[in-house]
Enzyme design. Sequence first.
Site, PDB file in Angstrom:
ATOM      1  N   GLY A 103     -25.809  -9.414  49.190  1.00 58.70           N
ATOM      2  CA  GLY A 103     -25.955  -9.272  47.727  1.00 58.70           C
ATOM      3  C   GLY A 103     -26.301  -7.829  47.304  1.00 58.70           C
ATOM      4  O   GLY A 103     -26.741  -6.875  47.894  1.00 58.70           O
ATOM      5  N   CYS A 104     -26.163  -7.884  46.036  1.00 56.07           N
ATOM      6  CA  CYS A 104     -26.399  -6.293  45.458  1.00 56.07           C
ATOM      7  C   CYS A 104     -27.958  -5.923  45.409  1.00 56.07           C
ATOM      8  O   CYS A 104     -28.446  -4.864  46.079  1.00 56.07           O
ATOM      9  CB  CYS A 104     -26.077  -6.403  43.914  1.00 56.07           C
ATOM     10  SG  CYS A 104     -26.752  -7.610  42.883  1.00 56.07           S
TER      11      CYS A 104
END
Lengths: 346, 346, 346, 346
Positions: free
Chosen positions: A149-150
Amino acid sequence: MKVSIIGATGYTGEELLRILAGHPAVEILYITSESRTGTQINEIYPHFTRFHDGILASVQEIDKIAAESQAVFIGLPHGHAMEVGKKVRAVNPKIKIIDLGADYRFRNADLYEKWYKVPHTHREAQAVYGLTELYRSRVREAEIVGNPGCYTTASILALAPLVVSKLIDLATIVVDAKSGVSGAGRGLNLGSHFAEVFESVKAYSIAGHRHTPEIEQTLGELAGTDVIISFTPHLIPMTRGILSTCYASLKPGVSAEAVDAAFTAMYDNEYFIRLLGRGGYPATKNTRGSNFCDIGWHIDPRTGRVIVVAAIDNLVKGAAGQAVQNLNVMFGLDEQMGLTQVPLYP
Amino acid sequence: MKVSIIGATGYTGEELLRILAGHPAVEILYITSESRTGTQINEIYPHFTRFHDGILASVQEIDKIAAESQAVFIGLPHGHAMEVGKKVRAVNPKIKIIDLGADYRFRNADLYEKWYKVPHTHREAQAVYGLTELYRSRVREAEIVGNPGCYTTASILALAPLVVSKLIDLATIVVDAKSGVSGAGRGLNLGSHFAEVFESVKAYSIAGHRHTPEIEQTLGELAGTDVIISFTPHLIPMTRGILSTCYASLKPGVSAEAVDAAFTAMYDNEYFIRLLGRGGYPATKNTRGSNFCDIGWHIDPRTGRVIVVAAIDNLVKGAAGQAVQNLNVMFGLDEQMGLTQVPLYP
Amino acid sequence: MKVSIIGATGYTGEELLRILAGHPAVEILYITSESRTGTQINEIYPHFTRFHDGILASVQEIDKIAAESQAVFIGLPHGHAMEVGKKVRAVNPKIKIIDLGADYRFRNADLYEKWYKVPHTHREAQAVYGLTELYRSRVREAEIVGNPGCYTTASILALAPLVVSKLIDLATIVVDAKSGVSGAGRGLNLGSHFAEVFESVKAYSIAGHRHTPEIEQTLGELAGTDVIISFTPHLIPMTRGILSTCYASLKPGVSAEAVDAAFTAMYDNEYFIRLLGRGGYPATKNTRGSNFCDIGWHIDPRTGRVIVVAAIDNLVKGAAGQAVQNLNVMFGLDEQMGLTQVPLYP
Amino acid sequence: MKVSIIGATGYTGEELLRILAGHPAVEILYITSESRTGTQINEIYPHFTRFHDGILASVQEIDKIAAESQAVFIGLPHGHAMEVGKKVRAVNPKIKIIDLGADYRFRNADLYEKWYKVPHTHREAQAVYGLTELYRSRVREAEIVGNPGCYTTASILALAPLVVSKLIDLATIVVDAKSGVSGAGRGLNLGSHFAEVFESVKAYSIAGHRHTPEIEQTLGELAGTDVIISFTPHLIPMTRGILSTCYASLKPGVSAEAVDAAFTAMYDNEYFIRLLGRGGYPATKNTRGSNFCDIGWHIDPRTGRVIVVAAIDNLVKGAAGQAVQNLNVMFGLDEQMGLTQVPLYP
């Protein structure tokens, strides 16, 4: 190399298309969208004119897509990717899969189910967590990569050297992160309405964001023990970019030089990690459109804490760029291939 | 009531003018600017047309200003306000002074000198720290008020109930704050250039920002012991607003209800504090143009931490609005007078 | 090919660096800055880390720079470029010069002097106006190219087909243009202060902007007669991008199909012009970071007017990108070389 | 005065609530919303806490609302307002209605039907077009006011003096307008998504926007002859504000002084019109949150055109503020009542 993108019309899929358009070793075979099947991609995204004129296929053609592709990127909501993953592997056992969602990120499927509230239906998958700088050798051998994920990418990269070098008290980690709106996707909701976001900042999902267990999983693995952190995401009025500000107490007697050494030891040979050094201040703008993660750290002798700040472009190093980095590693290509654009500044 | 503003052309001074224009008990006597002496205010700020057409005087006329005014607001850089303050008091011993800078914020002038690197030349001043909700009775009697900083206001208001009620481990406080650009003033520097700020976020002054000792002074006084915190300010691409996200470990056995009670006990009768409750998410947009401080808090049972988020308009509750609130208290007026505008949304 | 950049630290020079970093046939030899001589470029622009680590030279070394370079880009304020141009040509008569300012844009030096209020000191220069799509064959032979202005590029490209095909009444042309802030450069002035630009739009230089005679010169040449237009620039709260909305009355009897044909005849084979067709709506976002000019046109039967809208990235097609396009043409390279990045969206 | 708002949860309705909260002569009786009936308004808009805690009623209670109210504001989509208007008048023939949509703006219902594609079902209504400065005496007597559109208000106010004084060639009018996103309302669509609007500008509805006939109707009435204009709206990345840039050819021999005189003759006594004079540059920021319309004009001797620029806050003078101005006029109150807030700057 023939690759396809399952779910190509969200911001993540669209960013993959942008990056792959400049990748010298990749041919894009199929792109899919369930809501826009049959539409030409540049009707949805006119900026692709001159680069892509592909027609969006449907995931219902997954057998054909899997059979003809050497790799697929999956850009679907969680819960859907694993279904596609299973089918793709069944049709083409040699195919490589890079999932940009959460389905393949967790070593422990129970943990996934606890945070994502759906049953995991592809538990037998031999998936590798694709934070490339930390798990490069595993990625090289992987059949399926769960792309991080970011928030996760920025936060883990900021803290990993301190955890690996055992310089911090693991019980004291606080991660305060700030994200642009593209991280919430292109779907319509009031929280992404221009007039609501503009001239505002707010926290959300305090003590409950799903990137928390992902950060903890990796830091825990690096530490060799369970790690529990506080993680707070914030939405700020910009489009791209994540800044992750990380706090932890240094163990007694840890010197500033030891902190510096931890970062350089881990990242000095990493092309995509740019160390701004002790006292450095990363800004998301310096990474925009690129796969870089810029990191600076600060030591506060008054409180005994180290503060690490990491900046990325959430759609690139936080999603599509790292996915291509992983693709390069999986296929034995130069890891930087297709990822050498200068950040777009200002 | 006749009031004057020394230093009226910065964003803080200009905001004072905006608020005082709607204050039924105030007459603005003099406004000054050294760089623009002799200019009409609405040549500099055309939006004041129909409200102010005053000519900017010079601080060299301070004797006349002091003699004729009942109160002066000072909006000058630190180090300059105390010089003006001394003269004003010498000319008119009954006058009330509200300084919007740092010169009168510290009980301990040595602490001021340590962080601000200039000698304090008005040590005999009987100044009161003007965080109205906490020090209302002192403000009522004050001759000089040191109006709190913007980050300070949001951060102290967020943490004060927990400190007063002794619910948190004071050694674990981390304050991560995000500010719009107007907080840096109207002066020209690359850091305020549109193209540099836009689509970017960064931290600055980590472990060294001058609002740190101000927060620590007040929390320490509330706690009855020294408090040392980590404070990190960030610049985000908006004009107005501060969001302060505060972390602390709860003492063992502290219940969620005890936390709730701490907030309601302290603020339930405060007009300008709007409690969003446990689980609430303040957004700066909801406070824009108003003197409100919105507060929400969250308890994370996994880590044992409490996370408090406070949102203000940095130019109002963080500067000019609180200054007017203090003026009202000092003169025995209704504390809300001139401060009842609905926030401007969206 | 060895190229140097005289004046590399403004947004235009910096954008040249970005683009040339991805140009396979170019080696950057010298970059200069008078205010920052001796500084490494990535101290000023950290995003260049991994791409440039050159030290900024001074224009005082122009003899050496000219002798060793095959081409120079000049990114200096008007009035200064022609002085450098003279010296460069004197030292190295074979060198190619591309000036990104106004000094070499006018065929008639008197016109330049009238609008720019400085004497033109390099009247003997054989300069060519570098709007590549219109003057490609001249650019190919040129020693010196006067690279067009940003507003100019969008406005001329929008109107040229209608002028060439003699479809409009030349006396009725109105150009209303909107620009992001980067067009005003990195210099400090109140007009570029974030808090002043944000949430605002205004016109400036009405009936007096210096891009007016530049547009008129080219439209006049295309028409074979003098053309006088109304041109109004606006500043809007974004960083990159220009949208030019152009109005003109169609001559009696001109059909919609004739308008369509004028555009396709002129641009159908132009890679960097993307025609959105009749009814199309260009958006600057679709061109960001790229050398494209997107054009759409509309016919209003009620008023007999044609409205043409063109969108560009002011720093690319409006400055550095077109400069590189011209470099490619001047050296017989593929015109697209180094200019094939997908626009950065969103 | 007891007023109700039918359709209170859009940005226009919400802005009415904000303004009326500071109106000394108004009591808000009912507010309605069909999608959120039964909800407390500050659950939807938390910034109203301390100002409104009303529960949203349904338009199904229109009989009761009409019977008890002295005035109703209608903030419904076109086609719906006239249905409500009919019922309201039937129940309470003395009630005053101010509709913020298009249903009551046209003297000629056929024109309405042509542009809005719905039958007009309340043709017998004695509605007055509520551009207060132009039609004050009609508004004073009106039973129903059709409150002008946002683009319309800025554009008509800019051009009216030139039309009334017969200084321009009516066939040459071009209006190029720029609007913030709030003008498109709070509804969800891709065009209002933050990531799509940010860093972009585009035109829309060229030669077809529904505010066109509204502008033409009024200019035509002022001119005593039909007027046909070109009108182009643009969406720019800000929340509030409209800038309207208007072009027209001056009739032969018209002097600059005559133009100046036309503006001062019409507006010198108008509180809400602030004339910046010949050479003045309005900026939307100077009007934000206020009911002002700032106007500047320029004469271009080269082209013989006059360019007039007008700035408003689209939600105030362009909607809710002008509605309250009309309410004041209809009830014989001071026209400025409730509308004297200083614009919020920066």
